[in-house]
Enzyme design. Structure first.
Site, mmCIF file in Angstrom:
data_model
loop_
_atom_site.group_PDB
_atom_site.id
_atom_site.type_symbol
_atom_site.label_atom_id
_atom_site.label_comp_id
_atom_site.label_asym_id
_atom_site.label_seq_id
_atom_site.Cartn_x
_atom_site.Cartn_y
_atom_site.Cartn_z
ATOM 1 N N ARG A 33 36.595 42.844 45.479
ATOM 2 C CA ARG A 33 37.121 43.238 44.171
ATOM 3 C C ARG A 33 37.691 44.657 44.179
ATOM 4 O O ARG A 33 37.706 45.330 43.137
ATOM 5 C CB ARG A 33 36.054 43.106 43.072
ATOM 6 N N ARG A 37 39.301 46.412 37.960
ATOM 7 C CA ARG A 37 39.175 47.180 36.716
ATOM 8 C C ARG A 37 38.659 48.601 36.875
ATOM 9 O O ARG A 37 38.777 49.401 35.940
ATOM 10 C CB ARG A 37 38.254 46.423 35.749
ATOM 11 N N ARG A 46 47.292 45.948 33.566
ATOM 12 C CA ARG A 46 46.696 44.836 32.819
ATOM 13 C C ARG A 46 47.036 44.946 31.335
ATOM 14 O O ARG A 46 47.364 43.944 30.680
ATOM 15 C CB ARG A 46 45.181 44.852 33.033
ATOM 16 N N ASP A 83 42.254 34.422 41.779
ATOM 17 C CA ASP A 83 40.946 33.997 41.270
ATOM 18 C C ASP A 83 40.571 32.681 41.925
ATOM 19 O O ASP A 83 41.451 31.874 42.271
ATOM 20 C CB ASP A 83 40.998 33.826 39.742
ATOM 21 N N TYR A 157 31.806 25.383 38.202
ATOM 22 C CA TYR A 157 32.669 25.695 37.058
ATOM 23 C C TYR A 157 33.371 24.437 36.550
ATOM 24 O O TYR A 157 33.530 24.253 35.332
ATOM 25 C CB TYR A 157 33.704 26.740 37.439
#
Length: 350
Positions: A33, A37, A46, A83, A157
Site C-alpha cells: 500500500r 492515502r 483522489r 484493487d 467478498y
C-alpha cells in the site's frame, strides 16, 4: 528457481534479483500500500478524481499514483495501483466503495448462483493500460509488481458482499456446500490466471497473490481453499510465463506457512507482522526468498523503536534472500518522516 530473463541482464534490478534467489545486502525494499492515502499527493489526486474505483479506472491517474512513492522515496519496487476486487467486478458483480465502510459487491453469492453473473471482461482493460503507462515511465532499476487477490480471500467478498473479521458466512458456505463453493474457487482460479497473465504481458516484472483472510481457516480447510487453488494458479501461470516470479502472501497463516511454501510452489513468501522471523528462517525451505515483516504500527511509532524493529528483522535473515517490507499495508496516519527513517535504516549498515 525462476530463471533470469536475458533482457534483465542489461539493468540491475535488486528486488527482481532477490525474488529469483539472489542475496542482496542491504535488502531491497518496498511497502505494501505504498501508493495510497498517507501521501499528500495521493490525497490531492483522489480529491480531484472522485471515488476510489473511478481513480482505478482512470489509467493516467492510476499510473501517476503507482509512480508517486517511487518519485518520493525511490523504492526498489513499484506496486500497481488497483484493487483485488476488480476480478469479481469483471466476473459480473457490481462493485462500489462506501465512504468509511469499504467495498460492497452485489449480488452476493450466498444467495445467488455463480451462473447468474454475466462477465464484463472489458472492466479490466484500464488496469492493463495503467501497466503500460507505468512501464514507460518507471526507472529502469525499479521492479514493477502486479498483483491479484487469492481465490479464498476474493471469494469471501463475493459470497458475503463485503469484508468481515471472521469470514463466517463464507466459511459456513464452504462447509455446507463444498461443491458449490468449489465452483466459485475454480472460477476465480481461471480468472486470476488470465488476469495475471495479461498483467505480465502488459509489462509487470513479478506478481503477488494477496490472501488477506487466509488466517481464518482451519488446517484442512486451509489446505483445500488456500494451498490447492494457489498451487493451481502458480502451476498454470508458470507454464505461460516461466520467467516471472510469484510472491505468495497468506496473511495469518502462522504455523501453516511451511506447508504453504512447500506445496504452492511460490518463488517467494510474504510474512505478516505476527510471524517470528527467526522461526520463519528456521522452518521455511532453504534459500526460499522471504518478504516482510515490519509491524505497520512500528513504522508509525518511529524513533528508536522503529530502528530496533528494522534491525531485528534484518538480523533474522543472515543469509536468506530477503525483501524488506511491512507485515501488511502501510496505514493512513503514517508520517512521511518515518518512511524516510525506515529507508535510511534498511539501506544503512547493521
Amino acid at each position: 528457481m525462476v530463471q533470469p530473463n536475458p533482457v534483465d541482464s542489461v539493468v540491475d534490478r535488486p528486488l527482481l534479483a532477490v525474488l529469483r534467489g539472489e542475496r542482496r545486502d542491504p535488502p531491497p525494499v518496498w511497502l505494501m500500500r505504498q501508493a495510497g492515502r498517507y501521501l499528500p499527493e495521493y490525497r490531492a489526486l483522489r480529491a480531484e478524481k472522485g471515488g476510489f474505483l473511478e481513480l482505478v479506472h482512470d489509467s493516467p491517474a492510476a499510473a501517476d499514483v503507482t509512480l508517486q512513492p517511487i518519485r518520493r522515496f525511490g523504492f526498489d519496487g513499484a506496486i500497481l495501483f488497483s484493487d483485488i476486487l476488480v476480478i469479481p467486478h469483471a466476473m459480473g458483480q457490481d462493485l462500489r466503495f462506501e465512504a468509511g465502510e469499504g467495498p460492497r459487491l452485489s449480488p452476493t453469492l450466498v444467495d445467488h448462483a455463480l451462473s447468474s453473473l454475466v462477465a464484463v471482461p472489458e472492466r479490466l482493460l484500464p488496469v492493463y493500460e495503467t501497466i503500460r503507462l507505468v512501464r514507460d515511465q518507471l526507472p529502469a532499476r525499479t521492479t514493477f509488481l502486479g498483483f491479484a487477490g487469492s481465490p479464498w480471500t476474493v471469494a469471501t467478498y463475493m459470497v458475503a458482499g463485503q469484508g468481515s473479521k471472521e469470514q463466517a458466512e463464507t466459511r459456513r458456505m464452504a462447509y455446507r456446500d463444498p461443491e458449490g463453493f468449489g465452483a466459485i474457487i475454480n472460477a476465480l482460479v481461471d480468472a486470476t490466471v488470465d488476469y495475471l497473465s495479461k498483467q505480465i504481458e502488459a509489462g509487470v516484472d513479478a506478481v503477488q497473490l494477496f490472501d488477506s483472510w487466509a488466517g481464518s481457516l482451519a488446517p484442512r480447510e486451509f489446505e483445500r481453499w488456500v494451498i490447492a487453488p494457489t498451487a493451481a494458479i502458480v502451476d498454470r501461470l508458470r507454464s505461460r510465463h516461466p520467467e516471472t516470479a510469484i510472491i505468495g502472501f497468506p496473511k495469518g497463516a502462522g504455523g501453516k506457512l511451511p506447508a504453504y511454501a512447500r506445496e504452492t510452489g511460490v518463488d517467494a513468501i510474504g510474512l505478516d507482522e505476527t510471524v517470528d522471523p527467526i522461526w520463519a528462517n528456521a522452518v521455511l525451505p532453504e534459500a526460499l526468498p522471504v518478504q516482510g515483516n515490519l509491524d505497520p504500527l512500528a513504522l508509525i511509532a518511529g524513533g528508536p523503536a522503529l530502528d530496533d524493529a528494522v534491525n531485528a528483522i534484518r538480523r533474522a535473515f543472515p543469509t536468506r534472500p530477503h525483501v524488506f517490507n511491512l507485515g501488511h499495508g502501510i496505514l493512513l496516519d503514517t508520517p512521511i518522516a518515518h518512511v524516510e527513517q525506515l529507508l535510511a535504516r534498511v539501506r544503512g549498515p547493521l
